[in-house]
Design an enzyme around this catalytic site. Sequence first.
Site, PDB file in Angstrom:
ATOM      1  N   SER A  38       0.870  -1.175   0.000  1.00 15.54           N
ATOM      2  CA  SER A  38       0.000   0.000   0.000  1.00 15.54           C
ATOM      3  C   SER A  38       0.907   1.225   0.000  1.00 15.54           C
ATOM      4  O   SER A  38       1.780   1.335   0.858  1.00 15.54           O
ATOM      5  CB  SER A  38      -0.876   0.018   1.259  1.00 15.54           C
ATOM      6  OG  SER A  38      -1.682  -1.136   1.280  1.00 15.54           O
TER       7      SER A  38
ATOM      8  N   ALA B 247       8.201   0.068  10.696  1.00 14.90           N
ATOM      9  CA  ALA B 247       7.069   0.865  10.232  1.00 14.90           C
ATOM     10  C   ALA B 247       7.547   1.876   9.206  1.00 14.90           C
ATOM     11  O   ALA B 247       8.708   2.283   9.210  1.00 14.90           O
ATOM     12  CB  ALA B 247       6.409   1.581  11.403  1.00 14.90           C
ATOM     13  N   LYS B 248       6.608   2.276   8.342  1.00 13.48           N
ATOM     14  CA  LYS B 248       6.976   3.203   7.275  1.00 13.48           C
ATOM     15  C   LYS B 248       7.427   4.549   7.827  1.00 13.48           C
ATOM     16  O   LYS B 248       8.116   5.296   7.179  1.00 13.48           O
ATOM     17  CB  LYS B 248       5.786   3.400   6.344  1.00 13.48           C
ATOM     18  CG  LYS B 248       5.537   2.183   5.470  1.00 13.48           C
ATOM     19  CD  LYS B 248       4.290   2.352   4.628  1.00 13.48           C
ATOM     20  CE  LYS B 248       4.081   1.128   3.741  1.00 13.48           C
ATOM     21  NZ  LYS B 248       2.691   0.824   3.514  1.00 13.48           N
ATOM     22  N   ARG B 249       7.004   4.852   9.070  1.00  8.75           N
ATOM     23  CA  ARG B 249       7.379   6.162   9.626  1.00  8.75           C
ATOM     24  C   ARG B 249       8.852   6.217  10.037  1.00  8.75           C
ATOM     25  O   ARG B 249       9.390   7.295  10.220  1.00  8.75           O
ATOM     26  CB  ARG B 249       6.485   6.512  10.806  1.00  8.75           C
ATOM     27  CG  ARG B 249       6.584   5.535  11.958  1.00  8.75           C
ATOM     28  CD  ARG B 249       5.645   5.875  13.103  1.00  8.75           C
ATOM     29  NE  ARG B 249       5.687   4.808  14.088  1.00  8.75           N
ATOM     30  CZ  ARG B 249       4.949   3.723  14.045  1.00  8.75           C
ATOM     31  NH1 ARG B 249       4.070   3.569  13.066  1.00  8.75           N
ATOM     32  NH2 ARG B 249       5.062   2.778  14.942  1.00  8.75           N
TER      33      ARG B 249
END
Length: 284
Positions: A9, A247-249
């Site tokens: 995503s 995580a993408k962060r």
Amino acid sequence: MTVTRFAPSPTGHLHLGHAFAALTAWRRARDAGGRFLLRIEDIDRARCRPEYTADLLDDLAWLGLDWDGGTRLQSEHMGDYSAVLADLQSRALVYPCFCTRADIAAAGSAPQGPDGASVYPGICRALPPYVRTARIARGAPHAWRLDMAAATARAGALSFVEEGQGRLACAPERFGDVVLARKDAPASYHLCVTHDDAMQGITLVTRGNDLLPATGIHRLLQALMGWPAPIYAHHRLLTDASGRRLAKRDFAQTLRAMRATGMAPVQVRAAAMALSPAEMGSSG
Ligand code: GLU
């Protein structure tokens, strides 16, 4: 023929966990002389961004991954998902849900589903048809929920094959009446992922084991729609040195950041695969 897929995503930049997931699906296909497909799961307009899609295609190519055929963007297939929903509507397997988060919270404490979300207490399941029709006619925002009891009664006992574990029984009812079409989109993750795996002829789904329980929902939708069931191979989620899920962060863990430090693709690939014990297989 083995057909695998990587289905990110585009809500952020790819990190090492994604590289591991993509490499695993790609290797499984290439080792078997099969096909590796790329699918962008971008139905969530609020969270997905085209620039992340562009960047992830670039990151995957930089890593040295090649995929067969074009890239499928879910946002370009909304009509297909609406057609599945219409089919389920015609069989009274879904119902409109007008509840807001506040309505659901006001209904009192609900049991937790396997994904940690509270199970929908069924407020709108009992609405008489004329109320539903009138509310929809006056434009009341609504989602569409699967009538889990009706659906599981229709489908009967279900199972799926988990690689290395054999046949596992499904328990989708633990999730309750899941949302299949959101208020803001004619689709949801469960509907799109199941539809697309079937339409793209995926035979082996490799992904993170956070999605293992949800596979019961996917198997149920496959049974209701007459779609074939792929084999599943869930792998543990990759964590950083402190045991936190990647995580993408965490920009430092992104492939972009690693590229910027001058790391070569071969080094990043090795770093991604080293994050997981070999016996664990891949990440989704
Ligand atoms: N788009 C999902 C994700 O990024 C993938 C789900 C799946 O592989 O079924 O987590």
